[in-house]
Design an enzyme around this catalytic site. Structure first.
Site, PDB file in Angstrom:
ATOM      1  N   GLY A  46       4.287   2.759  -6.838  1.00  0.00           N
ATOM      2  CA  GLY A  46       3.185   2.454  -5.931  1.00  0.00           C
ATOM      3  C   GLY A  46       1.896   3.028  -6.491  1.00  0.00           C
ATOM      4  O   GLY A  46       1.920   4.003  -7.255  1.00  0.00           O
ATOM      5  N   GLN A  51      -6.623   6.097  -6.467  1.00  0.00           N
ATOM      6  CA  GLN A  51      -6.079   6.865  -7.594  1.00  0.00           C
ATOM      7  C   GLN A  51      -6.708   6.493  -8.930  1.00  0.00           C
ATOM      8  O   GLN A  51      -6.592   7.240  -9.898  1.00  0.00           O
ATOM      9  CB  GLN A  51      -4.556   6.676  -7.670  1.00  0.00           C
ATOM     10  CG  GLN A  51      -3.817   7.324  -6.517  1.00  0.00           C
ATOM     11  CD  GLN A  51      -2.331   7.033  -6.580  1.00  0.00           C
ATOM     12  OE1 GLN A  51      -1.882   6.012  -6.121  1.00  0.00           O
ATOM     13  NE2 GLN A  51      -1.569   7.932  -7.190  1.00  0.00           N
ATOM     14  N   CYS A  91       4.150  11.735  -7.054  1.00  0.00           N
ATOM     15  CA  CYS A  91       2.890  10.999  -7.003  1.00  0.00           C
ATOM     16  C   CYS A  91       2.305  10.959  -8.411  1.00  0.00           C
ATOM     17  O   CYS A  91       2.287  11.980  -9.099  1.00  0.00           O
ATOM     18  CB  CYS A  91       1.927  11.701  -6.052  1.00  0.00           C
ATOM     19  SG  CYS A  91       0.309  10.924  -5.975  1.00  0.00           S
ATOM     20  N   LEU A  92       1.824   9.800  -8.811  1.00  0.00           N
ATOM     21  CA  LEU A  92       1.232   9.680 -10.150  1.00  0.00           C
ATOM     22  C   LEU A  92       0.003  10.570 -10.298  1.00  0.00           C
ATOM     23  O   LEU A  92      -0.377  10.920 -11.408  1.00  0.00           O
ATOM     24  CB  LEU A  92       0.877   8.223 -10.441  1.00  0.00           C
ATOM     25  CG  LEU A  92       2.083   7.272 -10.554  1.00  0.00           C
ATOM     26  CD1 LEU A  92       1.614   5.829 -10.675  1.00  0.00           C
ATOM     27  CD2 LEU A  92       2.963   7.646 -11.732  1.00  0.00           C
ATOM     28  N   HIS A 133       2.610   6.559   2.061  1.00  0.00           N
ATOM     29  CA  HIS A 133       2.055   7.429   1.015  1.00  0.00           C
ATOM     30  C   HIS A 133       0.771   6.807   0.443  1.00  0.00           C
ATOM     31  O   HIS A 133      -0.251   7.488   0.284  1.00  0.00           O
ATOM     32  CB  HIS A 133       3.133   7.598  -0.073  1.00  0.00           C
ATOM     33  CG  HIS A 133       2.725   8.392  -1.278  1.00  0.00           C
ATOM     34  ND1 HIS A 133       3.336   9.575  -1.628  1.00  0.00           N
ATOM     35  CD2 HIS A 133       1.778   8.166  -2.234  1.00  0.00           C
ATOM     36  CE1 HIS A 133       2.769  10.040  -2.736  1.00  0.00           C
ATOM     37  NE2 HIS A 133       1.827   9.197  -3.132  1.00  0.00           N
ATOM     38  N   GLU A 134       0.817   5.491   0.165  1.00  0.00           N
ATOM     39  CA  GLU A 134      -0.359   4.820  -0.423  1.00  0.00           C
ATOM     40  C   GLU A 134      -1.493   4.696   0.590  1.00  0.00           C
ATOM     41  O   GLU A 134      -2.667   4.831   0.227  1.00  0.00           O
ATOM     42  CB  GLU A 134       0.022   3.435  -0.959  1.00  0.00           C
ATOM     43  CG  GLU A 134       1.094   3.411  -2.040  1.00  0.00           C
ATOM     44  CD  GLU A 134       0.839   4.354  -3.188  1.00  0.00           C
ATOM     45  OE1 GLU A 134      -0.322   4.712  -3.443  1.00  0.00           O
ATOM     46  OE2 GLU A 134       1.819   4.773  -3.829  1.00  0.00           O
ATOM     47  N   HIS A 137      -3.421   7.764   0.574  1.00  0.00           N
ATOM     48  CA  HIS A 137      -4.375   7.836  -0.546  1.00  0.00           C
ATOM     49  C   HIS A 137      -5.707   7.192  -0.168  1.00  0.00           C
ATOM     50  O   HIS A 137      -6.777   7.714  -0.502  1.00  0.00           O
ATOM     51  CB  HIS A 137      -3.829   7.102  -1.778  1.00  0.00           C
ATOM     52  CG  HIS A 137      -2.924   7.928  -2.644  1.00  0.00           C
ATOM     53  ND1 HIS A 137      -3.313   9.129  -3.190  1.00  0.00           N
ATOM     54  CD2 HIS A 137      -1.655   7.720  -3.079  1.00  0.00           C
ATOM     55  CE1 HIS A 137      -2.316   9.626  -3.921  1.00  0.00           C
ATOM     56  NE2 HIS A 137      -1.301   8.792  -3.867  1.00  0.00           N
TER      57      HIS A 137
HETATM   58 ZN    ZN Z   1       0.541   9.016  -4.766  1.00  0.00          ZN
END
Ligand code: ZN
Length: 176
Positions: A46, A51, A91-92, A133-134, A137
């Site tokens: 995702g 991000q 998380c990236l 989660h997204e 963000h």
């Molecule tokens: Zn994330």
């Protein structure tokens, strides 16, 4: 398509609240394609526009193993949340860190798709976790915000040290 740079915690740009997309034009479609390419390359399951330092309400996910199920949500709105699910999240933007987070197990979401059509969908389990989660963000929130201040401080220190040593943090599980 272009691969974009992913911001990392504690970059303050991750705290910006994204604005709604007014029309799904070519610029937004290019952003969607770039988000997918960046997510697949990372690799992750995702990615939110926040991000990659684009503060528009756009997110992508794909839980398949072969990149066959991209899901694009523009201006996503979570209409309902039910149940409780505790998942170990990564998380990236917080590379190498995995912690248990409690979220709703089942959600309904309203959004626009890549063509600008209005869609309403239900999501369970990992997909529901991923969308929540997204969406966080897009509001400038990170999964580490659900942890204690002490834990968050430790993660900050660890990432800063890793960056100083220029080490790549290996991903041991899919990151969102
Ligand atoms: Zn994330």
């Amino acid at each position: 398509m272009a691969k974009l740079t992913i911001l990392e915690f504690p970059d303050p740009r991750l705290r910006r609240k994204a604005v709604a997309v007014e029309s799904v034009d070519e610029k937004i479609k290019t952003l969607v394609d770039d988000l997918l390419e960046t997510m697949y390359d990372a690799p992750g399951i995702g990615l939110a526009a926040t991000q990659v330092d684009v503060h528009m309400r756009v997110l992508v996910t794909d839980l398949s193993e072969d990149k066959s199920a991209p899901l694009v949500l523009i201006n996503p709105e979570i209409l309902s949340r039910d149940g409780v699910e505790v998942t170990e999240e990564g998380c990236l933007s917080v590379p190498g860190v995995y912690e248990k987070v409690e979220r709703a197990e089942h959600i309904t979401v309203k959004a626009l798709d890549r063509d600008g059509n209005s869609v309403e969908m239900e999501a369970h389990g990992l997909l529901a976790v991923c969308i929540q989660h997204e969406c966080d963000h897009l509001d400038g929130k990170l999964f580490v915000d659900y942890l204690s201040e002490l834990k968050r401080q430790r993660i900050r220190t660890r990432l800063q040290k890793a960056r100083r040593l220029d080490q790549d943090q290996p991903h041991k599980a899919p990151a969102i």
